[in-house]
Design a protein around this motif. Structure first.
Motif, PDB file in Angstrom:
ATOM      1  N   CYS A 159      -3.341  10.878  -8.968  1.00 21.60           N
ATOM      2  CA  CYS A 159      -2.864  11.063  -7.648  1.00 21.60           C
ATOM      3  C   CYS A 159      -3.718  10.963  -6.423  1.00 21.60           C
ATOM      4  O   CYS A 159      -3.531  10.411  -5.431  1.00 21.60           O
ATOM      5  N   ASN A 160      -4.824  11.335  -6.703  1.00 22.26           N
ATOM      6  CA  ASN A 160      -6.115  11.059  -5.638  1.00 22.26           C
ATOM      7  C   ASN A 160      -6.264   9.537  -5.431  1.00 22.26           C
ATOM      8  O   ASN A 160      -6.568   9.264  -4.338  1.00 22.26           O
ATOM      9  N   LEU A 161      -6.328   8.900  -6.710  1.00 23.53           N
ATOM     10  CA  LEU A 161      -6.309   7.295  -6.592  1.00 23.53           C
ATOM     11  C   LEU A 161      -5.201   6.965  -5.675  1.00 23.53           C
ATOM     12  O   LEU A 161      -5.268   5.881  -4.700  1.00 23.53           O
ATOM     13  N   GLY A 207      -1.722   3.072  -2.799  1.00 21.71           N
ATOM     14  CA  GLY A 207      -0.903   2.244  -3.762  1.00 21.71           C
ATOM     15  C   GLY A 207      -0.319   2.837  -4.809  1.00 21.71           C
ATOM     16  O   GLY A 207      -0.735   4.058  -5.093  1.00 21.71           O
ATOM     17  N   PRO A 208       0.278   2.150  -5.752  1.00 23.12           N
ATOM     18  CA  PRO A 208       0.924   2.676  -6.919  1.00 23.12           C
ATOM     19  C   PRO A 208      -0.161   3.199  -8.079  1.00 23.12           C
ATOM     20  O   PRO A 208      -1.089   2.230  -8.140  1.00 23.12           O
ATOM     21  N   VAL A 209       0.093   3.972  -9.108  1.00 25.05           N
ATOM     22  CA  VAL A 209      -0.520   4.155 -10.108  1.00 25.05           C
ATOM     23  C   VAL A 209       0.332   4.491 -11.341  1.00 25.05           C
ATOM     24  O   VAL A 209       1.641   4.635 -10.883  1.00 25.05           O
ATOM     25  N   VAL A 231      -0.870  -2.228 -10.169  1.00 23.54           N
ATOM     26  CA  VAL A 231      -1.308  -0.783  -9.833  1.00 23.54           C
ATOM     27  C   VAL A 231      -2.753  -0.501  -9.519  1.00 23.54           C
ATOM     28  O   VAL A 231      -3.585  -1.269 -10.029  1.00 23.54           O
ATOM     29  N   LYS A 232      -3.100   0.347  -8.805  1.00 24.92           N
ATOM     30  CA  LYS A 232      -4.693   0.800  -8.859  1.00 24.92           C
ATOM     31  C   LYS A 232      -5.181   1.240  -9.904  1.00 24.92           C
ATOM     32  O   LYS A 232      -6.468   1.101 -10.008  1.00 24.92           O
ATOM     33  N   ASN A 252       0.953  -1.197  -0.097  1.00 26.90           N
ATOM     34  CA  ASN A 252       0.081  -0.071   0.034  1.00 26.90           C
ATOM     35  C   ASN A 252       0.931   1.307  -0.138  1.00 26.90           C
ATOM     36  O   ASN A 252       0.593   2.253   0.872  1.00 26.90           O
ATOM     37  N   ILE A 253       1.746   1.362  -1.104  1.00 26.33           N
ATOM     38  CA  ILE A 253       2.650   2.365  -0.928  1.00 26.33           C
ATOM     39  C   ILE A 253       2.647   3.294  -2.310  1.00 26.33           C
ATOM     40  O   ILE A 253       2.334   2.468  -3.415  1.00 26.33           O
TER      41      ILE A 253
END
Length: 570
Positions: free
Chosen positions: A163-165, A172-174, A135-136, A102-103
């Motif tokens: 960024c909001n996600l 988590g990463p996007v 990724v999210k 969850n980074i």
């Protein structure tokens, strides 16, 4: 690893890279890990003139794990940026670890223009979606087109969304893939910019102090609440009833919002079609729009707000966080509308006092009253037409009925007549297709103890006539079919109404033997081709204790012209 502190005075000429980085800074990104490359040259140049802590690491696998460690220890988002080709796959092990820890890593990959993918050009492969399982969210930014304001708005919106996600809920990463064409190293002088930032408040139960802070931002502001399609919600209805009494609040609610409020806030197109002069529009321009519910039907409402942009646009928890229909989104609050309006009204009622002269709500009320007078004058002189039929049918619809409106003209006519509010109103407005309308309405009828009326067009009805044979459809399900020789909306909307071959190519009248279909499936059949016939058949049709179809025919060209004239009335 080497941390760079020197800042360079030139910026990349690629506007989308500038937008990306300026938003990252506003979203709290302080560290960026960069790997040298050619295609990502604009990303390297853009990072070098901004107040990032820059870390230059050649090996992308090591770079990503380094970013992971920085984010892990600092508990802040960290960006990584690489060139095109297999570089992004070197990121994968660290991205997978970030996903399961969850980074919030912001993964930026440079890419070639779409037309060069799979064309044996160097360092090209299909990059969008390559990290989808770890990724999210994945986002693909197109090659930049000069002076395209809509595309710049789109890029701003999806970077805010990314960024909001990354930073909301289970963090988590996007992945942001940005396509860059030549020239790659062109520069311009660096200028500090402050892009539009869409704030995301991720709290299902807002603490009291936050309600107070939000309420203070609404004090003295002209507030317009817009409501799209929703399920009936008594709690929301009560909360909005109180909120709408504030002198600086106006409401624009669509028929499918299922809100039952005083003051007739439903006749959106009826009201907006009579606003002409700039002074009126400026008076009615909101400072803040709060939108709830699903997608709006009214093109006029969307255009009014886009052309008279508010200072802020807030969406609530029943709306997708990145839905930016009015191109003005500034804040998404993840809370149910009922809780939001109930919590915020308590604070506003303590401070909000009527001002001298016309308040914002009174301005809208006066405009609405004038528009409704114009509406009544117009409909009282109607010739037999689709509009005349809707005027009568909706006025005489018993309030125990659920009303289902198909897409096209049916749902738009339904917005114009609000004298009688049905028990509930529904439609397929998620993506607004005409296929499946009859089946969806039949399902609604099966789930409701009371009667259901579907008003549809012949083109919509032609999609799924087999629905008439479904077992367990209740006898209190009734269907009105406006048989206007195909897609009547194409005779009305400006883009097609004057097209050569309109009736053949767009309207495309289906062969729909409704009477024979009704007989084959044991439905009762009614027909109306004049106002007198409709008045004779409509009430018995609704009251019949058997499934029934009412076919309405009116001159399709006259009907379209009447609707056009209605929208131009004074």
């Amino acid at each position: 690893m080497q941390e760079e502190t020197k800042s360079y005075g030139v910026d990349t000429a690629k506007a989308y890279c500038r937008i990306l980085y300026d938003i990252l800074i506003e979203k709290g990104v302080e560290d960026i890990v960069l790997s040298p490359g050619s295609r990502n040259a604009p990303l390297l140049i853009g990072a070098a003139c901004r107040p990032f802590r820059r870390h230059i690491i050649t090996d992308e696998r090591t770079a990503a794990f380094t970013a992971l460690g920085i984010s892990l220890a600092a508990n802040k988002p960290v960006a990584i940026a690489c060139t095109s080709g297999t570089a992004l796959y070197d990121y994968a092990p660290a991205i997978a670890e970030a996903f399961y820890q969850n980074i919030p890593l912001i993964v930026i990959t440079a890419d070639r223009p779409l037309e060069w993918i799979d064309q044996d050009d160097s360092q090209t492969l299909i990059q969008p979606g390559a990290l989808d399982k770890i990724v999210k969210g994945s986002y693909d930014i197109p090659v930049e087109h000069a002076d395209d304001s809509n595309e710049k708005w789109y890029v701003n919106r999806i970077i805010n969304e990314a960024c909001n996600l990354a930073l909301s809920g289970r963090r988590g990463p996007v992945h942001i893939n940005i396509r860059l064409d030549n020239p790659l190293t062109e520069v311009i002088p660096f200028t500090e910019r402050h892009p539009r930032i869409i704030e995301y408040i991720d709290n299902l139960n807002l603490p009291p102090h936050l309600y107070k802070e939000l309420a203070n931002q609404l004090l003295g502001k002209k507030i317009l609440v817009t409501a799209g399609f929703m399920h009936p919600d008594n709690e929301l209805n009560k909360a909005l009833s109180v909120f709408s009494r504030l002198p600086n609040v106006a409401l624009m609610c669509e028929t499918l919002s299922n809100l039952h409020l005083l003051g007739d806030p439903y006749s959106i197109d009826t009201v907006l079609s009579v606003i002409e002069n700039k002074e009126s529009k400026e008076e009615m321009r909101p400072d803040i729009v709060i939108s709830i519910g699903g997608a709006l039907i009214s093109r006029k409402l969307k255009e009014f707000i886009r052309n008279n942009p508010p200072g802020e646009h807030w969406t609530l928890g029943d709306t997708h966080p990145s839905s930016d229909c009015f191109m003005s989104l500034t804040r998404h609050i993840e809370i149910s509308p009922a809780k939001f309006f109930k919590g915020i009204t308590k604070h506003l009622l303590k401070h909000n006092h009527p001002e001298k002269g016309n308040t914002y709500s009174q301005i809208w009320k006066q405009t609405r009253e004038a528009a409704l007078e114009s509406h009544i004058r117009f409909v009282n002189n109607l010739e037999w037409s689709e509009m005349a039929a809707f005027n009568y049918m909706l006025k005489e619809l018993p309030p125990t009925f659920n009303l289902f409106l198909s897409n096209g003209t049916s749902v738009r006519y339904g917005q114009l007549f609000t004298e009688t509010i049905p028990h509930a109103s529904f439609g397929c407005r998620g993506v607004s297709g005409i296929d499946g309308t009859t089946a969806t309405a039949a399902g609604c009828a099966m789930a409701y103890q009371g009667p259901t009326l579907l008003i549809t067009g012949d083109m919509s009805m032609a999609y799924d006539t087999g629905v008439l044979g479904i077992e367990n459809i209740p006898d209190n399900f009734k269907i009105v079919v406006i048989n206007n020789k195909g897609g009547g909306i194409f005779r009305f909307i400006p883009s097609t109404r004057n097209c050569e071959g309109r009736d053949e190519l767009f309207c495309a009248a289906p062969k729909l033997p409704l009477k024979k279909l009704a007989e084959a499936y044991d439905w009762k059949y009614f027909k109306a081709e004049s106002s007198e016939e409709l008045e004779e058949t409509y009430i018995p049709f609704l009251a019949l204790k058997h499934k029934a179809i009412l076919e309405i025919k009116a001159d399709e060209n006259l009907s379209a012209q009447i609707l056009i004239d209605y929208m131009k009335r004074k």
